[in-house]
Design an enzyme around this catalytic site. Structure first.
Site, PDB file in Angstrom:
ATOM      1  N   GLY A  28      -7.118   7.630  -5.565  1.00 64.07           N
ATOM      2  CA  GLY A  28      -6.891   6.420  -4.796  1.00 64.07           C
ATOM      3  C   GLY A  28      -6.587   6.800  -3.360  1.00 64.07           C
ATOM      4  N   TYR A  29      -6.520   5.790  -2.493  1.00 66.76           N
ATOM      5  CA  TYR A  29      -6.312   6.028  -1.067  1.00 66.76           C
ATOM      6  C   TYR A  29      -5.089   5.284  -0.568  1.00 66.76           C
ATOM      7  CZ  TYR A  29     -10.706   8.416  -1.020  1.00 66.76           C
ATOM      8  OH  TYR A  29     -11.691   9.329  -1.278  1.00 66.76           O
ATOM      9  N   LEU A  30      -4.181   6.030   0.068  1.00 64.85           N
ATOM     10  CA  LEU A  30      -3.050   5.417   0.764  1.00 64.85           C
ATOM     11  C   LEU A  30      -3.522   4.843   2.087  1.00 64.85           C
ATOM     12  CD1 LEU A  30      -0.455   8.205  -0.002  1.00 64.85           C
ATOM     13  CD2 LEU A  30      -0.433   5.886  -0.913  1.00 64.85           C
TER      14      LEU A  30
END
Length: 155
Positions: A28-30
């Protein structure tokens, strides 16, 4: 910070006879901004936090920093990520002295297969296996951070 020099290709044939190993990946991406992204990844039983800079004008080079995390921390960070996840199985394929990483996507990106090859310098020559298809290096649609916002199933 290290430089990552990488070329990406679609996969058009059977690479499986040459697979050395395979690992399930969830990420996932912050932050998934084009000029920088911060990725959280679970690879098998390891966690990683990676920061990548924007891509060079050639589309081949960008800055990359990576740090290994305990799985528990990676799971906590995944819960803070932007909506969407990348699910894939990464197959490592050795061919003519190079290692290709073939990502077989699942979930919303089911059906997409991309081979990546990291190089020492941008114009480094390499032999192309027969299963390697069209080059998509620099095409932002194929960035993992883009596939979260606009998955392959919606193309």
């Amino acid at each position: 910070m290290a430089l990552e020099i990488e070329r990406k290709f679609l996969v058009r044939g059977d690479f499986r006879p040459d697979v050395v190993n395979s690992t399930r990946i969830q990420q996932g991406y912050l932050c998934s901004a084009p000029e920088r992204c911060v990725r959280v990844r679970l690879t098998g039983d390891q966690g990683f936090l990676t920061i990548k800079g924007g891509t060079s004008t050639s589309g081949l080079t960008r800055y990359e920093w990576e740090h290994q995390l305990p799985v528990t921390e990676a799971l906590e960070l995944l819960s803070l990520c932007e909506p969407g996840r990348i699910e894939k199985v990464r197959h490592r394929v050795d061919f003519a002295g190079k290692t290709f990483e073939v990502d077989e996507f699942g979930g919303d990106n089911q059906g997409l297969m991309i081979a990546e090859l990291e190089l020492e310098f941008e114009d480094e020559p390499f032999e192309r296996p027969g299963w390697l298809g069209q080059e998509v290096t620099g095409d932002a649609r194929y960035y993992n951070s883009s596939l979260i916002r606009k998955p392959y199933r919606d193309w």
